[in-house]
Design a protein around this motif. Structure first.
Motif, PDB file in Angstrom:
ATOM      1  N   ALA A 118       0.688  -1.410   0.064  1.00  0.00           N
ATOM      2  CA  ALA A 118       0.035   0.111  -0.002  1.00  0.00           C
ATOM      3  C   ALA A 118       0.858   1.291  -0.051  1.00  0.00           C
ATOM      4  N   GLY A 119       1.904   1.489   0.742  1.00  0.00           N
ATOM      5  CA  GLY A 119       2.720   2.504   0.815  1.00  0.00           C
ATOM      6  C   GLY A 119       3.617   2.526  -0.303  1.00  0.00           C
ATOM      7  N   ASP A 120       4.030   1.547  -0.905  1.00  0.00           N
ATOM      8  CA  ASP A 120       4.752   1.674  -2.260  1.00  0.00           C
ATOM      9  C   ASP A 120       3.837   2.216  -3.489  1.00  0.00           C
ATOM     10  N   LYS A 121       2.652   1.771  -3.328  1.00  0.00           N
ATOM     11  CA  LYS A 121       1.770   2.259  -4.311  1.00  0.00           C
ATOM     12  C   LYS A 121       1.480   3.751  -4.231  1.00  0.00           C
ATOM     13  N   LEU A 122       1.268   4.016  -2.976  1.00  0.00           N
ATOM     14  CA  LEU A 122       1.119   5.659  -2.571  1.00  0.00           C
ATOM     15  C   LEU A 122       2.386   6.552  -3.043  1.00  0.00           C
ATOM     16  N   ARG A 123       3.517   5.981  -2.713  1.00  0.00           N
ATOM     17  CA  ARG A 123       4.700   6.612  -3.092  1.00  0.00           C
ATOM     18  C   ARG A 123       4.974   6.602  -4.516  1.00  0.00           C
ATOM     19  N   GLY A 124       4.912   5.786  -5.366  1.00  0.00           N
ATOM     20  CA  GLY A 124       4.601   5.737  -6.574  1.00  0.00           C
ATOM     21  C   GLY A 124       3.697   6.812  -7.204  1.00  0.00           C
ATOM     22  N   GLU A 125       2.511   6.939  -6.563  1.00  0.00           N
ATOM     23  CA  GLU A 125       1.626   7.996  -6.871  1.00  0.00           C
ATOM     24  C   GLU A 125       2.182   9.334  -6.928  1.00  0.00           C
ATOM     25  N   ARG A 126       2.933   9.324  -5.720  1.00  0.00           N
ATOM     26  CA  ARG A 126       3.484  10.791  -5.643  1.00  0.00           C
ATOM     27  C   ARG A 126       4.495  11.316  -6.315  1.00  0.00           C
ATOM     28  N   GLY A 127       5.514  10.024  -6.761  1.00  0.00           N
ATOM     29  CA  GLY A 127       6.498  10.086  -7.569  1.00  0.00           C
ATOM     30  C   GLY A 127       6.185  10.325  -8.996  1.00  0.00           C
ATOM     31  N   ALA A 128       4.975   9.708  -9.457  1.00  0.00           N
ATOM     32  CA  ALA A 128       4.609  10.165 -10.703  1.00  0.00           C
ATOM     33  C   ALA A 128       4.274  11.529 -10.862  1.00  0.00           C
ATOM     34  N   ALA A 129       3.926  12.355  -9.895  1.00  0.00           N
ATOM     35  CA  ALA A 129       3.662  13.759 -10.042  1.00  0.00           C
ATOM     36  C   ALA A 129       5.240  14.657 -10.689  1.00  0.00           C
ATOM     37  N   ALA A 130       6.228  13.871 -10.633  1.00  0.00           N
ATOM     38  CA  ALA A 130       7.443  14.512 -11.104  1.00  0.00           C
ATOM     39  C   ALA A 130       7.294  14.468 -12.494  1.00  0.00           C
ATOM     40  N   PHE A 131       6.398  13.858 -13.070  1.00  0.00           N
ATOM     41  CA  PHE A 131       6.211  14.006 -14.599  1.00  0.00           C
ATOM     42  C   PHE A 131       6.052  15.452 -15.460  1.00  0.00           C
ATOM     43  N   GLY A 132       5.276  16.203 -14.635  1.00  0.00           N
ATOM     44  CA  GLY A 132       4.866  17.433 -14.744  1.00  0.00           C
ATOM     45  C   GLY A 132       3.895  17.754 -15.575  1.00  0.00           C
ATOM     46  N   GLY A 133       3.025  16.806 -16.353  1.00  0.00           N
ATOM     47  CA  GLY A 133       2.263  16.795 -17.213  1.00  0.00           C
ATOM     48  C   GLY A 133       1.012  16.139 -16.728  1.00  0.00           C
ATOM     49  N   PRO A 134      -0.207  15.835 -17.678  1.00  0.00           N
ATOM     50  CA  PRO A 134      -1.138  14.917 -17.181  1.00  0.00           C
ATOM     51  C   PRO A 134      -0.830  13.597 -16.800  1.00  0.00           C
ATOM     52  N   VAL A 135      -1.124  13.184 -15.566  1.00  0.00           N
ATOM     53  CA  VAL A 135      -0.830  11.944 -14.972  1.00  0.00           C
ATOM     54  C   VAL A 135      -2.249  11.221 -14.506  1.00  0.00           C
ATOM     55  N   LEU A 136      -2.505  10.049 -15.083  1.00  0.00           N
ATOM     56  CA  LEU A 136      -3.648   9.384 -14.440  1.00  0.00           C
ATOM     57  C   LEU A 136      -3.181   8.233 -13.392  1.00  0.00           C
ATOM     58  N   LEU A 137      -3.842   8.432 -12.409  1.00  0.00           N
ATOM     59  CA  LEU A 137      -3.534   7.538 -11.136  1.00  0.00           C
ATOM     60  C   LEU A 137      -4.706   6.405 -11.243  1.00  0.00           C
ATOM     61  N   ALA A 138      -4.453   5.233 -11.941  1.00  0.00           N
ATOM     62  CA  ALA A 138      -5.328   4.093 -12.007  1.00  0.00           C
ATOM     63  C   ALA A 138      -5.383   3.250 -10.810  1.00  0.00           C
ATOM     64  N   ARG A 139      -6.262   3.788 -10.007  1.00  0.00           N
ATOM     65  CA  ARG A 139      -6.466   2.833  -8.710  1.00  0.00           C
ATOM     66  C   ARG A 139      -7.352   1.648  -8.967  1.00  0.00           C
ATOM     67  N   ALA A 140      -6.669   0.421  -9.595  1.00  0.00           N
ATOM     68  CA  ALA A 140      -7.443  -0.773  -9.849  1.00  0.00           C
ATOM     69  C   ALA A 140      -7.757  -1.611  -8.364  1.00  0.00           C
ATOM     70  N   GLY A 141      -8.929  -1.871  -8.815  1.00  0.00           N
ATOM     71  CA  GLY A 141      -9.232  -2.869  -7.492  1.00  0.00           C
ATOM     72  C   GLY A 141      -8.836  -4.244  -7.724  1.00  0.00           C
ATOM     73  N   LEU A 142      -9.500  -5.407  -7.257  1.00  0.00           N
ATOM     74  CA  LEU A 142      -9.096  -6.560  -7.676  1.00  0.00           C
ATOM     75  C   LEU A 142      -8.870  -6.753  -9.275  1.00  0.00           C
ATOM     76  N   ILE A 143      -7.765  -7.331  -9.953  1.00  0.00           N
ATOM     77  CA  ILE A 143      -7.754  -7.552 -11.315  1.00  0.00           C
ATOM     78  C   ILE A 143      -7.776  -9.009 -11.405  1.00  0.00           C
TER      79      ILE A 143
END
Length: 318
Positions: A118-143
């Motif tokens: 859970a923490g790794d995924k949240l930190r990944g979301e925060r890290g993706a913000a460094a892209f500086g453009g549009p970022v989709l955070l695809a919060r998938a449930g059970l796949i």
């Protein structure tokens, strides 16, 4: 589109790469090359591991990383200004466990210091913000679906195919939410083309199927050899069986089940998410399993799932 898939040979990444190729997109895969299928080879945790990504431009990036969030940040920074859109395949695990539902994208999140997935995924979301453009955070449930490498639906299909008296965790009408990996792939590719930004819960609408429909369809598809014995959740819990891991996909009625199966998905539906019938997911996953000629792949960073046959026999009184 020119699509860069970070990963692309496992489960979600493979589905995205295949669907993009079928649409006529130009697909580039970046991974360690351990399973084949890499057009750019690199290790995101190694020094100079992103060297292969130092040049090139893409319309869309899809990132399936689920470990150290700093790897997402470094990649997003490197691709800044050279790609039009960034999708990070996140998870509903970023929401604070047992937050009362229905769970919307505005629900409370875990702490950024949270250990584990859970923490790794949240930190990944925060890290993706460094892209500086549009970022989709695809919060998938059970796949679920073909290529699943966690083992949940494959375990049920293989168990039911063996036949005989089979524990079916009740109640039969228990509603389930999940997303077929191919529907996830379709959504994120459409979202990249539309430059969607921000978090989206990606899972079927509540009540898309039930535990009964899932297991009875699995029994029909695998040959009808199982005698499904619906067993009350109180009996299973009293035996000490662990929901979700020992009995994949299942939680007994209560807070855990509500948390996992009552997500609000209105924004994703309005943005075009569509979820295929459970029968199609079951049929295609079984067809894939039978085509392998060997056990299904299993991620080494997830626990093995499934119920010990001896415990199942005890529960059934055999």
């Amino acid at each position: 589109m020119r699509v860069l898939v970070l990963g692309g040979t496992g489960f979600a990444g493979r589905a995205v790469a295949e669907q993009a190729a079928r649409r006529g997109d130009e697909v580039t895969l970046f991974n360690r090359g351990r399973r084949g299928g890499a057009s750019l080879v690199g290790d995101r945790l190694a020094p100079d591991g992103l060297k292969a990504l130092e040049t090139g431009e893409w319309d869309a990036v899809v990132d399936t990383w689920s470990a150290d969030g700093q790897a997402v940040r470094r990649t997003a920074e490197l691709l800044r200004g050279r790609a039009g859109h960034y999708t990070y395949i996140s998870s509903r695990s970023v929401y604070r466990w047992l937050t009362p539902g229905p769970l919307s994208e505005a629900a409370a999140l875990v702490e950024e210091t949270e250990p584990g997935y859970a923490g790794d995924k949240l930190r990944g979301e925060r890290g993706a913000a460094a892209f500086g453009g549009p970022v989709l955070l695809a919060r998938a449930g059970l796949i679920l679906g073909p290529y699943e490498d966690v083992g949940r639906l494959p375990w049920w299909l293989n168990r039911i195919a063996r036949g005989g008296p089979t524990l079916a965790p009740g109640p039969r009408e228990l509603p389930l939410q999940y997303i077929d990996v191919r529907d996830l792939a379709a959504f994120v590719l459409d979202a990249a083309a539309a430059r969607l930004d921000g978090p989206y819960n990606l899972v079927s609408e509540p009540g898309h199927t039930t535990m009964g429909e899932l297991l009875e369809t699995a029994n029909e598809v695998t040959g009808g050899h199982a005698e499904l014995r619906w067993t009350g959740p109180e009996v299973i819990v009293a035996k000490g069986v662990e929901p979700w891991t020992q009995l994949p996909i299942w939680f007994p009625p209560g807070p855990e089940h509500e948390f996992m199966n009552t997500a609000e998905v209105g924004p994703a539906v309005r943005a075009g998410m569509r979820c295929r019938p459970v029968r199609e997911t079951v049929v295609d996953t079984w067809s894939w399993l039978r085509s392998l000629g060997q056990p299904a792949p299993q991620r080494d960073d997830r626990p093995r799932v499934g119920l010990d046959p001896a415990v199942e026999r005890e529960l059934l009184g055999e």
